[in-house]
Scaffold this motif. Structure first.
Motif, short mmCIF file in Angstrom:
data_model
loop_
_atom_site.label_atom_id
_atom_site.label_comp_id
_atom_site.label_asym_id
_atom_site.label_seq_id
_atom_site.Cartn_x
_atom_site.Cartn_y
_atom_site.Cartn_z
N ILE B 347 25.26 7.71 38.16
CA ILE B 347 26.11 7.42 39.31
C ILE B 347 26.04 8.57 40.31
N GLY B 348 26.15 9.78 39.76
CA GLY B 348 26.14 10.96 40.62
C GLY B 348 24.88 11.07 41.45
N SER B 349 23.76 10.64 40.87
CA SER B 349 22.51 10.78 41.60
C SER B 349 22.46 9.84 42.81
N PHE B 350 23.37 8.85 42.83
CA PHE B 350 23.42 7.93 43.97
C PHE B 350 24.61 8.23 44.89
N GLN B 351 25.34 9.31 44.56
CA GLN B 351 26.49 9.63 45.40
C GLN B 351 26.12 10.73 46.39
N PRO B 352 26.78 10.72 47.53
CA PRO B 352 26.53 11.83 48.46
C PRO B 352 27.04 13.14 47.89
N LEU B 353 28.14 13.08 47.13
CA LEU B 353 28.67 14.27 46.49
C LEU B 353 28.93 13.94 45.03
N PHE B 354 28.49 14.82 44.15
CA PHE B 354 28.56 14.50 42.74
C PHE B 354 30.00 14.27 42.31
N GLY B 355 30.24 13.07 41.80
CA GLY B 355 31.54 12.78 41.22
C GLY B 355 32.61 12.41 42.23
N LEU B 356 32.25 12.29 43.50
CA LEU B 356 33.24 11.90 44.51
C LEU B 356 32.92 10.50 45.00
N SER B 357 33.94 9.62 44.94
CA SER B 357 33.65 8.25 45.35
C SER B 357 33.69 8.13 46.86
N LEU B 358 32.62 8.51 47.49
CA LEU B 358 32.51 8.40 48.95
C LEU B 358 31.42 7.40 49.31
N GLY B 359 31.16 6.45 48.40
CA GLY B 359 30.10 5.49 48.66
C GLY B 359 28.82 5.90 47.96
N TYR B 541 18.27 23.33 38.65
CA TYR B 541 19.37 24.28 38.53
C TYR B 541 19.59 25.03 39.85
N ASP B 542 18.48 25.35 40.50
CA ASP B 542 18.58 25.98 41.83
C ASP B 542 19.33 25.07 42.79
N ALA B 543 18.93 23.81 42.78
CA ALA B 543 19.59 22.85 43.67
C ALA B 543 21.07 22.79 43.38
N TYR B 544 21.40 22.78 42.10
CA TYR B 544 22.81 22.73 41.72
C TYR B 544 23.55 23.96 42.21
N ARG B 545 22.93 25.13 42.06
CA ARG B 545 23.59 26.35 42.48
C ARG B 545 23.77 26.43 43.98
N GLN B 546 22.94 25.70 44.70
CA GLN B 546 23.10 25.67 46.15
C GLN B 546 24.05 24.57 46.58
N GLY B 547 24.64 23.88 45.62
CA GLY B 547 25.60 22.85 45.96
C GLY B 547 25.01 21.45 46.04
N TYR B 548 23.73 21.31 45.70
CA TYR B 548 23.13 19.97 45.75
C TYR B 548 23.06 19.37 44.35
N ALA B 549 24.21 19.21 43.72
CA ALA B 549 24.23 18.68 42.35
C ALA B 549 23.63 17.29 42.31
N THR B 550 23.84 16.53 43.37
CA THR B 550 23.37 15.14 43.36
C THR B 550 21.84 15.09 43.34
N GLN B 551 21.22 15.97 44.12
CA GLN B 551 19.76 15.97 44.13
C GLN B 551 19.22 16.49 42.80
N ALA B 552 19.93 17.45 42.23
CA ALA B 552 19.53 17.95 40.92
C ALA B 552 19.57 16.82 39.90
N ALA B 553 20.62 16.00 39.98
CA ALA B 553 20.74 14.87 39.05
C ALA B 553 19.58 13.91 39.26
N ALA B 554 19.27 13.65 40.53
CA ALA B 554 18.17 12.72 40.82
C ALA B 554 16.86 13.26 40.26
N LEU B 555 16.64 14.55 40.46
CA LEU B 555 15.40 15.16 39.98
C LEU B 555 15.30 15.04 38.46
N PHE B 556 16.42 15.32 37.79
CA PHE B 556 16.40 15.26 36.33
C PHE B 556 16.19 13.83 35.83
N LEU B 557 16.80 12.89 36.55
CA LEU B 557 16.61 11.51 36.12
C LEU B 557 15.15 11.09 36.28
#
Lengths: 362, 602, 395
Positions: B347-359, B541-557
């Motif tokens: 779900i997070g990998s499709f969210q603009p912000l990880f874990g926030l329901s903003l569409g 992990y770099d992406a996550y540390r820069q605040g892009y958790a969602t992209q990190a999730a996408a990459l891992f998936l």
């Protein structure tokens, strides 16, 4: 994120465009004032040509990377040079540089990090002296011109406007320690080190800060809930789990706000002693394999375009008169928290940081 | 002849020249072995030794600079040092026990019972194992933290409790950490479990043990070597766990060892405090040494061969209706360890912000896919994980075999080599390797190349692979190899035609787990390789540390998808090829047999 | 087919001296059994011959090929020794089928595939397992598994067959069956064989020659009959079932007879010199040995005693063992054991109670004289002091 996305698309389009139009044409036409004065732009152009002439098409920086928009913009401006960041914490960076020095197989061009590690490196003779193309004020370069401070990050208070009207939000650390906010504030744990620990160390030192911030640390510890990571603070506030996030990192705030989260930023957030901030630093490493290209990149960061891009990513540009990120006032008009001079700071804060970490249980 | 006859009859002495063991071919073999051991010691033992020495030196690199005992005393004198060490011991020991118990039980269900869907357990656990701890942790974090968290909604509607009462603290930390390591426990145990003769169980049943008692008194004790090894391994890795304790402990003021190492190393000092960090790592070293000594003490020199070459029946048994309960346990474990956090991650990998329901948005995938290095990063990760895992598993297999069949010395060498890297805290691992290898002439020139990265990975994951494989090797009774030797197979041929096929399930498990260890490692790629050759984990992990958790999730998936696809194809191919080869062989045998049969009759 | 020569074989495990100088000669086609209790070094000897253990010193020759020589530093690896071996635990590979198991040695020797298969089939036919060819070897019953192991060992027509207690893991009924199978296959192929067992009956049944081992020493070598009737020392005597061993002193050896005095009773008796496996002279210490089953029990002095031994004693204890009765009889200081078959005890039952007087008669042919040395008197049940010489068939 959408904005960033659009920008990236634009970049993606710009690169092939620039390539098809021909790099030479772009060079001949100059930069149309995007970087600075015509003389400065000519210097940029000369540097770019020199780098390409020397076959320097890649710049390796050791440290946490900036937002992607920064690199994208640079790559669009100088399409034949690629800047690659490798995230290394200070011990790792030193180990790697030491290894490069001992084997003679040099890889790194730039060390990029917070003030303490980079200034320490410069003091230890790891860095090269450089000239700036832009008129960089004395304050933003250090250790005999080996270190540059191209940006600053500020921390403030994030407020969920659904839960708390922005005008009712506390304006200072002292207010935050009042009984009223108990359990309503979330903050990144200083026990894990990082900027949070540094902030409280700064409150203890120099002495004038210590007087102003007396008792804040203790009061804060009473009132707040702690989370593990900077990003989680804003996430908790945006999700409405807490009305207030303390020590919110502005670049993250900008990101989340852009996604439409109901959050506002209280800035400046002071205690008479100025707002919490950190300096970012870079230096050109001795024996860097791509010194010209690296110099170009480091100069570009001070250019009009560079500073603007940093600002877009939520960081504070340092060049006088450049507006702050997201409509915040220019840095030279902001009241910043007192800090020790650079070369003193690198040694002096260590014990205080350890004290803070221990205070918060780490 | 006469000389012999004149020898005193009682006092026949061994010749005092070179003993027979040290001559001819054996001498050459010994020299080769000695060289191999020397290489192993440099690669495996030097890093922890350097780390230990670094506790007493202050300099630019760990283990270099001036000697000083100050940081050592200062670090050990801090009360917090011991508090975090104790916390970590409790956390890692408890979670290892829990995960081992759960994993062992599931392994048993998977290979010794006829529980429905049991064949799905292994693939499910394998897939879950690929999930990085970061997203596993974030997934669970969102389940138990915040007003929108399912657990909190439930608590609010049922009991009117507000806030996130279960969001942090020991219980949730243990639950989450145990869940994270269940697949590890399972994959370690399933190989040895599959290689046990059902008759051993039957014998226990006939001796008056109930089913449960048979499981506890026969099955488990026979698996002791593996279980102890895995327990020690998990405990020491649990000791270095960083992300999960941070996410779930900090709010409850629970601080662990790894955070202390990190803050010591990266504190705001001019020079990284290597000495302090190394001093902390001495605590882990002492713990590992203690556990390993206890382990060898408990196991002693007893034999654990369960594959003896007679009456070998590993068939599963039907345990009746209780198997539905087993299935329920399996489903719960899969949800706990996999589905819940994985769903959050997807779900997070499709969210603009990880874990926030903003569409929802596909921008994260677009961003990742438009990154020019994504494909090559995923490729590099797969290649490194597959080759590093394979090589580590091979080293582990050869060493375990030598240790089992060889004397005390080889056993000692194998134990040292396969445990030494475990004694270094994860955060310091890369630093330890780089400081240890830098002065070594051959290795020095490899640093910065993919080879060095591969060597580093092998060193780091060999302990993991060894734990998976050594139990399997111990299970093979020596007669099986001896009978091959007598049948005309050389040592090497015996190894490949008897040992390898028999230990294959454990070997594959070891390969896979080691490969995952490679893919998930964060500290080696940045230190031992070049900046342009990075793995998915580092990138994410770099992406996550820069605040892009969602992209990190996408990459891992994407990585998980790639693992699933590549793994599926490889497995399918291997399956088809073995099937075809076997069938071809059978038909040939059948053809010859029937034709000779006809000749006879004619 | 090859002969086997083992010369002065020693094996140490650390400080433990497991084989103390074994000499053994096995002729082509001969079936020799190493017989002894567990831990006597017989399996170690076999493993040294196979090449699975490296001897500490000595020489092993199979056919005309030296496979091990401690002095000349020769050590041929087991796979090059052209031997076949059957293990106590069968040692079948769980990952292979029956036919694959039997093919394995052929494949290792690069035998052409179809020839290998037909040879494997042939041997499976011989052991009667062809219908199980495609079953997993370890899924068969114990007896079948051991026959697979036999087939695997025999399929390459080895120079030398080695059996390491192949029957001890089987239940008694199967044991007989597989034993017959081994004998049948041996007669069929005539392979030189060395067989290790602790079971006397197995050894008697199978062997051309038996070597009795104890504590790393070869105690006696001989045909089954020799071993059974003329043990050369007390250990062998006990091992082959001489329950009664009476210390005695040779008085004279005149005219092909041996006259001796039994310590416990003080009585003298005379036996033909053939009663002793080795020549004795006057003054030698000997044991006079006979099996309990070979003694006849009489209620009164037999009217016409046969040449041999005669004891007068008192029944001390009677144990009813079903098919036979066992008596403990005290005669002088001697404790004798006598068993009586069902036929005999039924007839004589009335007079066989504890406390009754009894006469024990042993025919001269059924008595063995075992030299125990020339030293002083020893107790009845004392074991002989191990002699550190290699006895055996070595020329």
């Amino acid at each position: 994120m959408l904005k960033r996305h659009a920008k990236r698309l634009a970049t993606a389009l710009a690169i092939p465009l620039a390539l098809t139009a021909g790099g030479a044409a772009a060079l001949a036409d100059g930069y149309d004032g995007a970087l600075g004065t015509p003389e400065q732009e000519a210097k940029f152009q000369a540097l770019y040509e020199a780098a390409l002439g020397a076959g320097q098409t890649r710049v390796i920086a050791y440290g946490p990377p900036p937002a992607k928009v920064v690199l994208d913009t640079f790559h669009a401006r100088f399409p034949k040079i690629e800047v690659i960041y490798q995230q290394l914490q200070s011990a790792e960076r030193l180990a790697k540089l030491e290894q490069e020095k001992q084997t003679g197989n040099f890889v790194a061009d730039i060390a990029s990090d917070g003030r303490t590690p980079v200034v320490s490196m410069a003091v230890d003779g790891w860095c090269q002296q450089r000239e700036h193309i832009m008129d960089v004020p004395e304050a933003w370069s250090g250790v005999n011109g080996t270190v540059q401070f191209q940006q600053v990050a500020v921390f403030g208070l994030a407020v969920n406007t659904n839960l708390l009207a922005i005008e009712d939000a506390p304006k200072s650390w002292r207010e935050l320690t009042s009984e009223q906010w108990k359990g309503k504030v979330v903050m990144v744990s200083p026990a894990a080190g990082g900027a949070a620990a540094y902030t409280f160390a700064q409150m203890d030192h120099p002495d004038e800060n210590d007087r102003k911030y007396d008792g804040i640390k203790e009061g804060i510890k009473e009132n707040i809930s702690l989370v593990a990571r900077d990003a989680l603070v804003l996430q908790e506030v945006a999700a409405g789990n807490y009305p207030i996030g303390a020590l919110a990192y502005y670049p993250y705030f900008v990101q989340i706000k852009a996604q439409g989260a109901p959050i506002e930023f209280v800035f400046p957030f002071t205690e008479g002693g100025g707002n919490m901030w950190t300096k970012s630093a870079q230096c050109l490493i001795q024996n860097a394999p791509n010194p010209i290209a690296a110099d170009l990149y480091m100069n570009w960061e001070f250019s009009k375009e560079g500073q603007q891009t940093l600002s877009d990513s939520g960081l504070y540009p340092v060049m006088p008169g450049t507006p702050g990120p997201g409509g915040l006032p220019p840095l030279d008009t902001v009241d910043l928290m007192e800090q020790l001079p650079d070369e003193q700071a690198i040694k002096a804060y260590g014990p205080y940081v350890r004290e803070v970490i221990a205070f918060f249980g780490g | 002849m006469t000389e012999r006859a004149t020898m005193p009859l009682v006092g026949w002495m061994r010749p005092d020249r070179l003993p027979a063991d040290w001559r001819g071919e054996r001498l050459i073999a010994r020299i080769l072995l000695g060289a191999a051991i020397a290489v192993l010691f440099v690669l495996f033992l030097l890093p922890p030794i350097m780390m230990a020495l670094a506790a007493f030196r202050v300099g630019n690199l760990a283990g270099q600079g001036d000697w000083s005992i100050g940081p050592f005393l200062e670090t050990l004198g801090r009360a917090s040092t011991w508090r975090v060490a104790l916390n970590s011991i409790i956390l890692s020991a408890a979670s290892s026990l829990g995960a081992l118990a759960m994993g062992t039980f599931l392994a048993w269900v998977s290979v010794r019972t006829t529980t429905p869907l049991r064949r799905l357990i292994t693939p499910a656990m394998a897939v879950i194992l690929v999930m990085p701890s970061l997203f596993y942790g974030l997934g669970w974090y969102l389940v138990v933290n915040g007003n929108a968290a399912p657990v909190n909604i439930l608590l609010r509607s049922l009991f009117g409790i507000t806030g996130s009462p279960l969001g942090s603290g020991w219980p949730i930390m243990l639950v989450v950490v145990i869940g994270y390591v269940i697949p590890v426990g399972y994959l370690f145990m399933v190989g040895p479990m599959a290689r046990m003769d059902a008759a051993l169980d039957d014998a226990a049943r006939m001796s008056g043990a109930s089913r449960t008692a048979a499981f506890f008194t026969v099955t488990l004790p026979l698996l002791r070597p593996t279980m102890f090894g895995v327990f020690v391994l998990m405990t020491s890795y649990g000791f270095s766990a960083f992300e999960l304790p941070l996410l779930f402990g900090i709010q409850a003021d629970i601080h662990v060892f790894s955070t202390a190492v990190y803050t010591t190393l990266t504190g705001q000092d001019a020079i990284p405090n290597y000495a302090g960090a190394s001093t902390l790592s001495l605590i882990l070293m002492a713990l590992v040494i203690g556990l390993v000594v206890v382990r060898s003490f408990v196991l002693g020199s007893r034999r654990y061969s369960t594959i003896t070459g007679k009456g070998f029946r590993p068939e599963p048994k039907d345990y009746g209706r209780i198997q539905w309960a087993f299935l329920a346990v399996f489903v719960i474990a899969v949800c706990w360890a996999g589905i819940i956090p994985l769903a959050q991650m997807i779900i997070g990998s499709f969210q603009p912000l990880f874990g926030l329901s903003l569409g929802f948005t596909t921008a994260n995938y677009e961003a990742v896919l438009s990154e020019r290095r994504t494909a090559s990063t995923i490729m590099l990760t797969l290649v490194l994980a597959a080759s590093g895992g394979f090589l580590a598993a091979s080293v582990a297999l050869v060493m375990s075999h030598m240790a089992t069949r060889g004397g005390q010395f080889l056993r000692f060498v194998a134990a040292v080599v396969s445990w030494a890297p475990v004694a270094i805290p994860g955060i310091l691992l890369g630093l330890a390797l780089i400081t240890a290898y830098l002065p070594v002439p051959g290795l020095r020139s490899l640093i910065g190349t993919p080879f060095m990265l591969l060597i580093g990975f092998i060193v780091v994951v060999t302990p993991i692979a060894t734990r998976a494989i050594e139990g399997g090797v111990l299970q093979i009774s020596p007669e099986l190899e001896e009978s091959a030797r007598i049948s005309g197979a050389s040592k090497v041929v015996t190894f490949f035609t008897v040992v390898v096929p028999l230990v294959l399930p454990s070997f594959l498990a070891g390969w896979f787990i080691a490969g995952i260890g490679v893919a998930g490692n964060l500290s080696l790629p940045v230190l031992l390789s070049s900046p342009t050759m990075q793995t998915v984990a580092v990138q994410a992990y770099d992406a996550y540390r820069q605040g892009y958790a969602t992209q990190a999730a996408a990459l891992f998936l994407l990585l998980m998808l790639a693992v699933a696809v590549v793994g599926g194809i490889a497995w399918g191919l291997a399956f088809i090829i073995t099937f075809l080869v076997k069938r071809a062989q059978r038909t040939r045998i059948d053809r010859v047999m029937t034709s000779t049969g006809r000749e006879k009759h004619a | 087919m090859s002969s086997l020569t083992v010369h002065s074989l020693h094996k140490y495990f650390g400080a433990f001296h497991a084989i103390k100088g074994a000499d053994l000669q096995v002729a082509e086609g001969e079936f020799v059994t190493l017989l002894g209790e567990s831990g006597c070094g017989k399996t170690t000897s076999l493993r040294c011959i196979a090449g699975l253990e490296m001897p500490s010193s000595g020489r092993i020759v199979i056919g005309d090929r030296v496979v091990f020589d401690g002095e000349r530093r020769i050590e041929i690896q087991p796979e090059k020794r052209e031997t076949g071996m059957v293990f106590q635990s069968y040692a079948l590979w769980p990952h292979l089928t029956v036919i694959e198991t039997v093919l394995y040695p052929l494949r290792r020797r690069k035998v052409n595939s179809s020839e290998a298969i037909s040879r494997a089939r042939e041997i499976l036919e011989i052991v009667g397992l062809e219908q199980f060819a495609n079953r997993a070897a370890t899924s068969l019953s114990g007896g079948q598994q051991q026959r697979v192991a036999l087939a695997r060992a025999l399929v390459i027509r080895p120079q030398l067959m080695l059996y390491d207690e192949p029957l001890s893991n089987l239940d008694p009924s199967l044991r007989r069956q597989v034993r017959d199978e081994i004998l049948r296959l041996h007669r069929l192929n005539g392979t030189t064989s060395v067989y290790v067992t602790h079971d006397l009956e197995e050894a008697m049944h199978l062997s051309d020659r038996i070597v009795v081992m104890q504590s790393g020493l070869l105690e006696q070598t001989g045909t089954p009959a020799e071993i059974f009737t003329r043990p050369t020392n007390e250990f062998v005597a006990k091992f082959v079932g001489f329950e009664n061993l009476l210390p005695a002193r040779v008085v004279s050896t005149a005219g092909g007879d041996i006259e001796f005095e039994i310590d416990a009773t003080g009585e003298r008796a005379t036996l033909p010199a053939s009663a002793s496996a080795k020549p004795v002279i006057a003054g030698d210490r000997v044991s006079v040995a006979f099996r309990s089953a070979n003694a006849l029990l009489h209620g009164e002095r037999p009217a016409d005693p046969v040449p041999g031994l005669l004891f007068r004693g008192t029944i001390n204890r009677v144990d009813f063992l079903g098919s036979r009765n066992e008596y403990r009889i005290v005669s002088g200081d001697a404790h004798l054991r006598v068993t009586e078959s069902e036929r005999a005890y039924r007839r004589e039952a009335m007079r066989r109670d504890a406390g009754a007087e009894a006469w024990v008669e042993v025919e001269a042919d059924l008595v063995s004289i075992i030299p125990t040395g020339t030293a002083d008197v020893r107790k009845c049940d004392a074991r002989p002091v191990p002699k550190f010489t290699a006895t055996g068939a070595a020329a």
